[in-house]
Every structure is written in structure tokens, then in C-alpha cells.
Design an enzyme around this catalytic site. Structure first.
Site, PDB file in Angstrom:
ATOM      1  N   CYS A 109     129.251  20.498  84.209  1.00 17.65           N
ATOM      2  CA  CYS A 109     128.086  21.060  84.914  1.00 17.65           C
ATOM      3  C   CYS A 109     128.305  22.531  85.230  1.00 17.65           C
ATOM      4  CB  CYS A 109     127.802  20.270  86.182  1.00 17.65           C
ATOM      5  SG  CYS A 109     127.188  18.606  85.836  1.00 17.65           S
ATOM      6  N   GLU A 114     123.706   6.715  85.257  1.00 23.58           N
ATOM      7  CA  GLU A 114     124.870   6.160  84.550  1.00 23.58           C
ATOM      8  C   GLU A 114     124.422   5.224  83.433  1.00 23.58           C
ATOM      9  OE1 GLU A 114     127.425   4.599  87.644  1.00 23.58           O
ATOM     10  OE2 GLU A 114     128.017   6.641  88.213  1.00 23.58           O
ATOM     11  N   ASN A 125     122.197  11.523  89.417  1.00 22.48           N
ATOM     12  CA  ASN A 125     122.999  11.019  88.301  1.00 22.48           C
ATOM     13  C   ASN A 125     122.419   9.719  87.745  1.00 22.48           C
ATOM     14  OD1 ASN A 125     123.905   9.973  90.822  1.00 22.48           O
ATOM     15  ND2 ASN A 125     125.888   9.410  89.975  1.00 22.48           N
ATOM     16  N   CYS A 161     125.236  13.766  84.893  1.00 15.74           N
ATOM     17  CA  CYS A 161     125.339  14.187  86.290  1.00 15.74           C
ATOM     18  C   CYS A 161     123.991  14.673  86.811  1.00 15.74           C
ATOM     19  CB  CYS A 161     126.331  15.339  86.422  1.00 15.74           C
ATOM     20  SG  CYS A 161     128.038  14.906  86.085  1.00 15.74           S
ATOM     21  N   GLU A 170     123.274  17.411  88.324  1.00 17.26           N
ATOM     22  CA  GLU A 170     123.031  18.824  88.010  1.00 17.26           C
ATOM     23  C   GLU A 170     122.461  18.983  86.608  1.00 17.26           C
ATOM     24  OE1 GLU A 170     125.737  17.335  89.183  1.00 17.26           O
ATOM     25  OE2 GLU A 170     127.099  18.747  90.156  1.00 17.26           O
TER      26      GLU A 170
HETATM   27  N1  THU Z   1     128.574  13.164  89.267  1.00 17.80           N
HETATM   28  C1  THU Z   1     127.495  13.998  89.378  1.00 17.80           C
HETATM   29  O1  THU Z   1     126.335  13.567  89.260  1.00 17.80           O
HETATM   30  N2  THU Z   1     127.731  15.308  89.636  1.00 17.80           N
HETATM   31  C2  THU Z   1     128.963  15.866  89.831  1.00 17.80           C
HETATM   32  O2  THU Z   1     129.067  17.067  89.953  1.00 17.80           O
HETATM   33  C3  THU Z   1     130.133  14.983  89.887  1.00 17.80           C
HETATM   34  C4  THU Z   1     129.941  13.611  89.374  1.00 17.80           C
HETATM   35  C5  THU Z   1     128.335  11.745  89.001  1.00 17.80           C
HETATM   36  C6  THU Z   1     128.694  11.279  87.616  1.00 17.80           C
HETATM   37  C7  THU Z   1     128.950   9.799  87.845  1.00 17.80           C
HETATM   38  O3  THU Z   1     127.713   9.107  87.739  1.00 17.80           O
HETATM   39  C8  THU Z   1     129.437   9.718  89.282  1.00 17.80           C
HETATM   40  O4  THU Z   1     129.091  10.951  89.887  1.00 17.80           O
HETATM   41  C9  THU Z   1     130.928   9.481  89.412  1.00 17.80           C
HETATM   42  O5  THU Z   1     131.645  10.399  88.690  1.00 17.80           O
END
Ligand code: THU
Length: 138
Positions: free
Chosen positions: A95, A50, A48, A59, A61
Site C-alpha cells: 500500500c 479477504e 479490506n 487492503c 487502502e
Molecule cells: N490490511 C489492510 O487492509 N491494510 C493494511 O495496511 C494492513 C493490513 C488487512 C489485510 C488483511 O485483510 C488483514 O488486514 C490482515 O493482514
């Protein structure tokens, strides 16, 4: 809940666990790694990323999937996702939808830092009655 996993599945989870280290998650502190295995065995990973404006956050994925698609892959067999905390870090709704486009029968392995590993089939377990390309006649 921990299911019996094959050697390939365990290896994919390890790729996702390692990918997690590359996450840029200064706002949530929640690092996620993903590993997507294409039908020919090639594995694409993601983490991920941000953003200070929050909504552009992507995310793990959705880092892995487009990388695989632009590398020429459209058939996928399995995805591993590893997040923080205890128990399975299952993919978010966005996702799930993105993955469903290419692989409604995708095996999804979800784990946390500790605890049970979940094993799901995308279409039947995580996105039942999903909206896909066939609905548009594609
Ligand atoms: N996140 C993911 O990367 N994949 C998921 O399936 C759930 C959430 C990340 C997004 C964000 O950076 C952090 O987790 C908190 O939501």
C-alpha cells in the site's frame, strides 16, 4: 505518540473508522477501514476484502486508491487508516508503494481501536528512498 490533529484530520479518521465496518475479513478477523482525501476535498473510502485463497486479499487502502483514480483524482493530501487492536495500524509495504506513485508527500494518519494515533509523511517517514515514477522518467 498521539499527535495534535486538525478538525479535518479527525473527521477523516472517523470516515475510516466507519468504513471499517464494511470490511470482509473472515480469515484474519482484522478489519481495516481507510479514507483518502483528494486535493479538492473529495473523500474515498475502502475496507479490506479477504479471500479463501488468501493471496487475492486486498487492503483497505488499495480499495480506496483505485476508486479515487478511476473517478479522475490523482492528487491526494491525506489518508486515514483504522485497524484493530491498540495503536497505529500503519499501511503495509504494498500500500505504501501504491500511494507513493501519486502522493509522496501524503499525510498518513494511522489508528487502532484504542490508543495512540500516528501521523506520518508517506515519503519521508514510511517509504524513504522510495521508487517512484520519476525514476522511470515519467
Ligand atoms: N490490511 C489492510 O487492509 N491494510 C493494511 O495496511 C494492513 C493490513 C488487512 C489485510 C488483511 O485483510 C488483514 O488486514 C490482515 O493482514
Amino acid at each position: 505518540m498521539t499527535t495534535a490533529l486538525s478538525d479535518d484530520e479527525r473527521a477523516l479518521l472517523e470516515v475510516a473508522r466507519a468504513a471499517r465496518e464494511a470490511a470482509y475479513a473472515p480469515y484474519s478477523g482484522f478489519k481495516v477501514g481507510a479514507a483518502l482525501r483528494a486535493a479538492d476535498g473529495t473523500v474515498f473510502n475502502g475496507a479490506n476484502v479477504e479471500n479463501a485463497a488468501f493471496s487475492p486479499t486486498i487492503c483497505a487502502e488499495r480499495v480506496a486508491l483505485p476508486a479515487a483514480v478511476v473517478a479522475g483524482h490523482r492528487d491526494f493530501v491525506a489518508l486515514a487508516v483504522v485497524g484493530g487492536g491498540d495503536g497505529p495500524c500503519t499501511p503495509c509495504g504494498v500500500c505504501r508503494q501504491m500511494l507513493y506513485e501519486f502522493a509522496p508527500d501524503l499525510i498518513v494518519l494511522a489508528a487502532g481501536e484504542t490508543g495512540a494515533v500516528g501521523r506520518y509523511v508517506l515519503g519521508s517517514d514510511l517509504l524513504p528512498e522510495g521508487f517512484g515514477p520519476r525514476r522511470l522518467g515519467s
